[in-house]
Design an enzyme around this catalytic site. Structure first.
Site, PDB file in Angstrom:
ATOM      1  N   HIS A   1      -2.288  -4.395  -3.466  1.00 51.06           N
ATOM      2  CA  HIS A   1      -1.625  -3.383  -2.623  1.00 51.06           C
ATOM      3  C   HIS A   1      -1.724  -2.027  -3.283  1.00 51.06           C
ATOM      4  O   HIS A   1      -2.020  -1.897  -4.475  1.00 51.06           O
ATOM      5  CB  HIS A   1      -0.159  -3.759  -2.402  1.00 51.06           C
ATOM      6  CG  HIS A   1       0.648  -3.862  -3.667  1.00 51.06           C
ATOM      7  ND1 HIS A   1       1.905  -3.323  -3.818  1.00 51.06           N
ATOM      8  CD2 HIS A   1       0.381  -4.441  -4.886  1.00 51.06           C
ATOM      9  CE1 HIS A   1       2.379  -3.582  -5.039  1.00 51.06           C
ATOM     10  NE2 HIS A   1       1.477  -4.261  -5.698  1.00 51.06           N
TER      11      HIS A   1
ATOM     12  N   CYS B   1       0.473   2.254   1.255  1.00 47.38           N
ATOM     13  CA  CYS B   1       0.338   0.796   1.368  1.00 47.38           C
ATOM     14  C   CYS B   1      -0.295   0.361   2.679  1.00 47.38           C
ATOM     15  O   CYS B   1      -1.250  -0.428   2.698  1.00 47.38           O
ATOM     16  CB  CYS B   1       1.692   0.119   1.172  1.00 47.38           C
ATOM     17  SG  CYS B   1       2.921   0.485   2.478  1.00 47.38           S
TER      18      CYS B   1
ATOM     19  N   HIS C   1       6.902  -2.013   3.085  1.00 47.96           N
ATOM     20  CA  HIS C   1       5.766  -2.128   2.168  1.00 47.96           C
ATOM     21  C   HIS C   1       4.933  -3.355   2.553  1.00 47.96           C
ATOM     22  O   HIS C   1       5.474  -4.383   2.982  1.00 47.96           O
ATOM     23  CB  HIS C   1       6.238  -2.257   0.719  1.00 47.96           C
ATOM     24  CG  HIS C   1       5.135  -2.140  -0.286  1.00 47.96           C
ATOM     25  ND1 HIS C   1       4.457  -0.968  -0.503  1.00 47.96           N
ATOM     26  CD2 HIS C   1       4.576  -3.059  -1.117  1.00 47.96           C
ATOM     27  CE1 HIS C   1       3.536  -1.157  -1.445  1.00 47.96           C
ATOM     28  NE2 HIS C   1       3.586  -2.421  -1.822  1.00 47.96           N
TER      29      HIS C   1
END
Length: 339
Positions: free
Chosen positions: A308, A246, A296
Site C-alpha cells: 500500500h 492509498c 485506507h
C-alpha cells in the site's frame, strides 16, 4: 594400379583358383566388410559396379564397413536382426536401423550396461561401430514394448510463463503452494527468475479474471505490478507513478489490467465481493479505518502481508503485515475484485 584395386583383383583370382570356378550368385543385399570395394562386390555377385551404384544411389565408390548394399531390385530377405537369434559373441557391429534399445533387448542386457561397457554418454550410434557386449551368450528374449518417447507430466502439473515482476513467492501464492515447493518441482537452487522462462506448477490458479482490456489479470500479476512501485513517495491525491495516495495507488495498479476502481477507499469498498479475512488471496483489496470510516486501502500480497501507499513518514509504497497492531486493530474488511 591403386593398392585397393589390386587387392580386389587378387581376391577375385584366389576365389576362382580355390574353387576351380566362381559361383555367381545375386543375393538381394550385401553387408560391406573390411577391405571390400565395389568392384569385387559386383564381380562376386554377378552384377556390375554401375548397377550397384544405381541401385543404391551412390555418386562415388566410397564404402563404409557395415553398410548394406542392394544387389537387385527383388525384395530383400529380412535382414537377421540381433533379436532373431541367439548371440554368441562379445561384440556387435551396428547395422542400418539399429538402436541401443533393440541391441540391448536382443542380447539380454540393459541399455545402461552397453553404454557403460562402451563409455558412451548418449544413445547415438554409427553404422559399422563395434559395440562391446561383455561376452554375453543367452537366447535372445522377445523384445518388450519399446518405452514411450517421453514420460508424461505428473497429473495436475502445468506450466506458467514468468511475467515481468513475478517472483517465486507471488507465483506460489497464486497456485496455493510455497516457494520451496516450486523450487523442488523445477530443480531450482536459487530464487532468480527470468521473464519469458517457463515454470512447472501444480494445480490451477486460485483466482483468474479476464479484465476489460482483454489481458489476463491474476492475483500474482497484480501484486507483481504493485511491487514495481515500491518506494514511490506518498502524495495526497496522487494517482500516478510520481506519487500515490492509498486509493490512487490501488486504482492505478488495477487500471494497468483494464479494471476501473473508484477513486476513494470508501468507494472501492463497495466494489467486488466481500471476502473473509481467513480466505484472503493475493490481489484482494484490504481496508482499514485510520481516521473515521473506511479511509485506507491496500492490496493483499499473501503470507499475511499487504502492499500500500502508507504515508509520507512511512516511505510511501511499502509492504506491511496484517498482524501489525496498528492495522490489526483498524481492519475493516476485504473485497475480491478478480473473479
Amino acid at each position: 594400379m591403386k593398392k585397393t584395386t589390386l587387392v580386389c583383383v587378387l581376391t577375385l583370382l584366389f576365389s576362382m583358383l580355390a574353387g576351380g570356378s566362381l559361383v555367381i550368385a545375386a543375393p538381394a543385399s550385401y553387408t560391406v566388410q573390411s577391405g571390400d570395394c565395389l568392384w569385387n562386390i559386383a564381380s562376386s555377385n554377378g552384377v556390375s559396379v554401375d548397377q550397384i551404384k544405381q541401385l543404391n544411389g551412390l555418386s562415388s565408390e566410397l564404402l563404409q564397413v557395415g553398410q548394406v548394399l542392394k544387389l537387385s531390385t527383388a525384395a530383400a530377405p529380412a535382414a537377421s536382426s540381433p533379436a532373431a537369434a541367439t548371440t554368441n559373441t562379445s561384440s556387435y557391429v551396428v547395422q542400418s536401423g539399429d538402436n541401443l534399445w533393440g541391441i540391448a533387448s536382443a542380447h539380454g542386457i540393459t541399455l545402461e550396461q552397453i553404454k557403460q561397457l562402451n563409455g558412451m554418454s548418449s544413445d547415438l550410434l554409427q553404422i559399422g561401430q563395434v559395440l562391446k557386449l561383455a561376452g554375453v551368450s543367452t537366447p535372445a528374449p522377445t523384445p518388450a514394448t519399446p518405452p514411450p518417447a517421453s514420460a508424461p507430466a505428473p497429473a495436475g502439473v502445468s506450466s506458467y510463463v514468468i511475467q515481468p515482476g513475478d517472483s517465486l513467492w507471488s507465483i506460489a501464492q497464486l497456485y496455493g503452494t510455497t516457494a520451496d515447493n516450486l523450487k523442488a518441482l523445477n530443480g531450482l537452487t536459487g530464487d532468480a527468475l527470468f521473464a519469458g522462462d517457463t515454470l512447472k506448477v501444480a494445480g490451477t490458479p486460485a483466482e483468474v479474471s479476464v479484465s476489460r482490456s482483454g489481458d489476463i489479470a491474476s492475483g500474482s500479476r497484480v501484486v507483481a505490478k504493485a511491487a514495481q512501485y515500491l518506494g514511490t513517495p506518498y502524495r495526497y491525491g496522487g494517482s500516478a507513478p510520481g506519487g500515490f495516495d492509498c486509493s490512487g495507488f490501488t486504482s492505478y495498479v488495477f487500471k494497468q489490467f483494464g479494471i476501473s476502481l473508484s477513486r476513494t477507499a470508501a468507494g472501492q469498498y463497495g466494489q467486488g465481493i466481500a471476502v473473509s479475512k481467513a480466505n484472503l488471496i493475493a490481489g484482494d483489496l484490504v481496508f482499514f479505518n485510520t481516521y473515521g470510516g473506511v479511509s485506507h486501502v491496500g492490496i493483499y500480497a499473501g503470507g499475511g502481508r499487504f502492499i500500500h501507499s502508507s504515508s509520507p513518514n512511512s516511505g510511501g509504497v511499502i509492504y506491511s503485515a496484517m498482524s501489525e497492531s496498528y492495522y490489526a486493530s483498524r481492519y475493516v474488511g476485504a473485497r475480491r475484485i478478480l473473479r
